[in-house]
Enzyme design. Structure first.
Site, PDB file in Angstrom:
ATOM      1  N   TRP A 127       0.857  -1.186   0.000  1.00 37.93           N
ATOM      2  CA  TRP A 127       0.000   0.000   0.000  1.00 37.93           C
ATOM      3  C   TRP A 127       0.897   1.242   0.000  1.00 37.93           C
ATOM      4  O   TRP A 127       1.767   1.374   0.872  1.00 37.93           O
ATOM      5  CB  TRP A 127      -0.891  -0.043   1.231  1.00 37.93           C
ATOM      6  N   ASP A 209      -0.711  -5.647   8.986  1.00 34.32           N
ATOM      7  CA  ASP A 209      -1.770  -4.691   8.663  1.00 34.32           C
ATOM      8  C   ASP A 209      -2.954  -5.512   8.147  1.00 34.32           C
ATOM      9  O   ASP A 209      -2.887  -6.113   7.084  1.00 34.32           O
ATOM     10  CB  ASP A 209      -1.276  -3.719   7.589  1.00 34.32           C
ATOM     11  N   ALA A 211      -6.631  -4.982   7.140  1.00 33.82           N
ATOM     12  CA  ALA A 211      -7.616  -3.945   6.845  1.00 33.82           C
ATOM     13  C   ALA A 211      -8.870  -4.471   6.161  1.00 33.82           C
ATOM     14  O   ALA A 211      -9.819  -3.718   5.964  1.00 33.82           O
ATOM     15  CB  ALA A 211      -6.979  -2.864   5.959  1.00 33.82           C
ATOM     16  N   LYS A 244     -13.504  -0.909   6.056  1.00 36.54           N
ATOM     17  CA  LYS A 244     -14.061  -1.700   4.968  1.00 36.54           C
ATOM     18  C   LYS A 244     -15.128  -2.660   5.465  1.00 36.54           C
ATOM     19  O   LYS A 244     -16.247  -2.681   4.961  1.00 36.54           O
ATOM     20  CB  LYS A 244     -12.950  -2.479   4.247  1.00 36.54           C
TER      21      LYS A 244
END
Length: 395
Positions: A127, A209, A211, A244
């Site tokens: 990212w 991470d 997400a 999300k």
């Protein structure tokens, strides 16, 4: 003072949004912005979120500050969502953050405080904001091979070779818990176990991470790699996002967890996380966290949220299958089969910026220059248009 400021490079995705809006073509397709959209092109408010907000509105009696760590109900229920019963609670320090990005930033700052000079190994690609934050903080960043453009899968041999050759004790290895952004290519459990073995051998600290939990193979399945790491390493950092899977992007709701086997250090770590919150933004935002905590602690709301999330997940999988099938029909080969195997919102075609630009110019297909596309930006009607554009461009 202001005359000394330097102009910063434009964010590529925000720039892409501007180009898309300015395009007058009716059949243009936005695959750039990283938010979930339903078949009507809307990012809906989930049913359970609406119900939780109504409940909060009816019952909440104050808007006073929360503690520096945030609402305890949110913290505890999110720890359970991500880690389940993989590690005892007395091994976990955690704080609420402004979104998953805030959790990532705080994790890097914690690393700087604990191990000045620590290097951070990141997947190639990752990212872009990971790299931007690391650069801003002045932390040394080292890429490890991850995505294989030829196969559309993980270059696992390259990844392991780079970690074995480069890691030193105290280094941090940034991993994506599931639904890798930007590629959609994920580690399987056999690979997770090998990564953990290398980390332990080298004395490196993993940072995960996560997400997109629930967007890949399911809530429990998407957390399996993270839970295995938590069970089998001495220390672990986890940055989690609710943007999300709860659809609350603008509420900026995240959580940073620090997991350590040495329980005698837990309170010190918790204090340091609270200190970092205080320095950066004082008390964390509460509304989104209150919504998530309300949903996860209420059996009926939790069940409805899980059902709607599963509908979202299955819808994206169907779009993936449709796209892979349409490309197979048009190309007469299975070279795009990896699109059906990827998970989450994103996939990377593995083509050149020039061909991405050609698809934009010829067919109104807007994706990031590295060929990352947001599968959730499609619907059953636009999949054939995208597939034809890919073939016409010679991808």
């Amino acid at each position: 003072m202001f005359e000394t400021l330097k102009e910063q490079p434009a964010d590529k995705i925000l720039e892409l949004i501007g180009l898309y809006k300015a395009d007058p073509r009716a059949e243009k397709i936005d695959l750039g912005v990283g938010v979930y959209k339903n078949a009507e092109g809307v990012t809906p408010v989930m049913r359970a979120v609406k119900a939780a907000e109504k409940k909060i509105w009816e019952e909440q009696t104050t808007k006073a500050y929360t503690g520096l760590a945030g609402d305890p109900v949110y913290v505890d229920t999110m720890i359970d969502l991500v880690l389940g019963n993989s590690v005892p609670g007395d091994q976990i320090a955690a704080v609420t953050t402004p979104g998953g990005t805030g959790a990532v930033r705080q994790a890097f700052e914690l690393t700087q405080s604990a191990t000045p000079g620590a290097r951070v190994f990141v997947s190639d690609p990752t990212w872009p904001n990971h790299l931007s934050i690391l650069k801003y903080l002045g932390m040394e960043t080292i890429p490890y091979r991850y995505f294989d453009s030829e196969t559309g899968g993980v270059n696992f041999d390259g990844m392991i070779a780079d970690l074995k050759a480069g890691l030193k004790p105290g280094d941090v290895v940034l991993l994506h818990g599931c639904c890798h952004n930007p590629t959609g290519a994920n580690l399987n459990m056999v690979q997770w176990k090998e990564v953990v073995a290398v980390l332990n051998e080298k004395g490196a600290v993993p940072m995960i991470d996560i997400a997109y939990q629930g967007f890949g193979d399911g809530l429990e399945e998407d957390a399996a790699g993270t839970r295995y790491v938590a069970e089998n390493v001495p220390e672990l950092l986890i940055a989690a996002s609710c943007s999300k899977n709860f659809g609350i992007y603008r509420e900026r709701t995240g959580l940073l967890m620090a997991v350590g086997k040495d329980t005698s250090r837990r309170d010190v770590t918790q204090g340091m996380l609270a200190f970092l919150n205080r320095q950066n933004f004082s008390f964390p935002p509460d509304h989104g966290a209150r919504v998530v905590g309300t949903i996860l602690s209420d059996a009926e709301l939790r069940a409805d949220w899980k059902a709607e999330l599963e509908d979202v997940r299955l819808g994206m999988l169907e779009l993936r299958k449709q796209l892979a099938g349409e490309l197979q029909r048009l190309s007469g080969s299975d070279r795009f089969a990896f699109l059906g195997e990827h998970r989450g919102m994103f996939s990377r075609l593995g083509t050149t910026p020039e061909l991405v630009q050609k698809m934009r110019a010829d067919s109104g297909i807007y994706m990031v220059g590295d060929s990352r596309m947001n599968i959730a930006g499609l619907n059953t009607a636009t999949v054939p248009i995208l597939a034809q554009a890919i073939i016409d461009a010679g991808v």
